[in-house]
Design an enzyme around this catalytic site. Structure first.
Site, short mmCIF file in Angstrom:
data_model
loop_
_atom_site.label_atom_id
_atom_site.label_comp_id
_atom_site.label_asym_id
_atom_site.label_seq_id
_atom_site.Cartn_x
_atom_site.Cartn_y
_atom_site.Cartn_z
N GLY A 45 -8.16 5.65 -39.76
CA GLY A 45 -8.80 4.86 -40.81
C GLY A 45 -10.28 5.16 -40.93
CG ASP A 88 -12.13 5.87 -47.81
OD1 ASP A 88 -12.72 4.80 -47.59
OD2 ASP A 88 -10.90 6.02 -47.67
CB SER A 96 -7.93 12.53 -46.30
OG SER A 96 -8.11 11.17 -46.54
CB SER A 129 -6.24 23.15 -39.95
OG SER A 129 -6.41 22.22 -38.90
C1 GLA Z 1 -8.64 3.20 -47.63
C2 GLA Z 1 -8.93 3.66 -49.07
C3 GLA Z 1 -10.22 3.04 -49.60
C4 GLA Z 1 -10.27 1.54 -49.37
C5 GLA Z 1 -9.85 1.17 -47.95
C6 GLA Z 1 -9.69 -0.31 -47.75
O1 GLA Z 1 -9.61 3.72 -46.78
O2 GLA Z 1 -9.00 5.06 -49.14
O3 GLA Z 1 -10.40 3.37 -50.96
O4 GLA Z 1 -9.45 0.87 -50.31
O5 GLA Z 1 -8.63 1.79 -47.56
O6 GLA Z 1 -10.90 -0.97 -47.92
#
Ligand code: GLA
Length: 355
Positions: free
Chosen positions: A113, A161, A117, A60
């Site tokens: 957020g 995600d 990942s 990385s």
């Molecule tokens: C994280 C999780 C997702 C989703 C969000 C909340 O990003 O990886 O799957 O649940 O939180 O919406």
């Protein structure tokens, strides 16, 4: 250091995948519900080549960390665990994965957020698909990436995600029914653009708080005798549940309804109201906000030109997303950031990309 400096040869292939920001539909995906994310400009890029010594080697750039794995080694931790998870899942699908050298570089912020990942997992699987000529489509990539996340990071995440990283672009929103995986690419509300600001507060308790919310939702669905909370459309149905299941269910049901309303193609003003309502619901019913996120969201909501704002992602820290008047994203985000910093916080503007 580039691939050649680390591994002494040129890479054979390269792939990348974006982070994502979710506009509406938070904590709905593991309830079989609806989500509305978009890709962000920040991406993770992997370069790959075959390794000659029978070991996997992952490097990385951002962490300046190299991890080597030979057969029989325990699962690595940190960034390497996601990559290793992807390799293992492909093997479980029946593919033979030879030892690889894999070099990662990323502009997706970690811990905000914004799915760093998922971007790493999707980029890794795309890279392996290209290196090994695998016949595997983008939806399957997202599903394997989600399994890698669940099994190798311990977070019982939904599929939003990884689907967003695998299928969304920065010019549209991706409406996704997380039960059927039916999806629709839709435009942003007219006259609006997206702003993303990191609160500077790293996500804490994200793993344990997240899994706990998920369990509470499953209990609520069980008490309501449905497969998942997505099967309920009237928030009144949750009113007789015990706490905290009542409020958790109320968030999920109203949030699903907000996404479905947005899908009808509402104005930027209405979309903004839905985002504001989503934040209040995440703060009061779902209890995944923190003071810094509430402060930043309030500042955004008070600023002229902002249609709406909310925390985005799992919560417990991380970033906020706002929908603002087209062409004003940079000025608004700078203004809000100055105010936020004067309150003693240190955040970062992520979208639009400002220097
Ligand atoms: C994280 C999780 C997702 C989703 C969000 C909340 O990003 O990886 O799957 O649940 O939180 O919406």
């Amino acid at each position: 250091m580039d691939f050649e400096q680390i591994f002494g040869a040129s890479p054979e292939t390269e792939a990348s995948a974006p982070g994502r920001v979710n506009l509406l539909g938070e904590h709905t995906d593991y309830n079989d519900g609806f989500v509305l994310p978009t890709a962000i400009p920040q991406r993770t890029t992997v370069q790959l080549g075959l390794s000659q010594d029978g070991q996997h080697h992952f490097y990385s750039v951002e962490l300046d960390e190299r991890v080597s794995i030979s057969e029989g080694n325990h699962t690595p931790s940190g960034f390497a665990s996601y990559i290793f998870g992807c390799v293992r899942l492909l093997e479980r699908e029946g593919y033979t994965v030879p030892s690889v050298n894999l070099h990662v570089t990323s502009s997706v912020p970690i811990g905000s957020g914004l799915s760093s990942s998922a971007a790493l997992e999707v980029a890794t699987l795309r890279g392996l698909r290209s290196l090994l000529n695998l016949d595997i489509d983008d939806v399957r990539i997202a599903q394997l990436a989600q399994q890698a996340e669940i099994q190798y990071s311990g977070v019982q995440c939904g599929i939003m995600d990884q689907m967003a990283s695998s299928l969304a672009d920065t010019e549209h929103m991706l409406f996704l029914d997380t039960r059927s995986l039916d999806r629709q690419v839709i435009p942003f509300p007219s006259g609006a653009e997206v702003v993303v600001i990191d609160s500077g507060v790293p996500r804490t308790l994200a793993g344990s708080g997240y899994n706990q919310r998920r369990a509470e939702c499953e209990e609520a669905a069980h008490l309501l005798a449905v497969k998942a909370l997505r099967d309920i459309t009237d928030p009144q149905a949750a009113e007789d549940l015990p706490e905290p299941q009542r409020r958790r269910a109320r968030h999920v049901i109203t949030e699903d309804n907000r996404v479905l309303e947005a899908l009808q193609g509402v104005s930027a003003e209405r979309f903004g109201e839905l985002m504001n309502a989503s934040h209040a619901s995440l703060r009061d019913d779902y209890e995944v906000s923190v003071p810094a996120l509430d402060t930043l969201v309030a500042m955004l909501q008070e600023t002229p030109g902002v249609f709406g704002a909310r925390l985005t992602g799992a919560g417990f820290g991380g970033a906020c997303v706002a929908l603002v008047a087209a062409g004003k994203g940079e000025a608004i985000s700078r203004e809000v950031m100055e105010r936020y910093m004067r309150s003693g916080y240190s955040g970062r503007i992520l979208v639009p990309e400002v220097s």
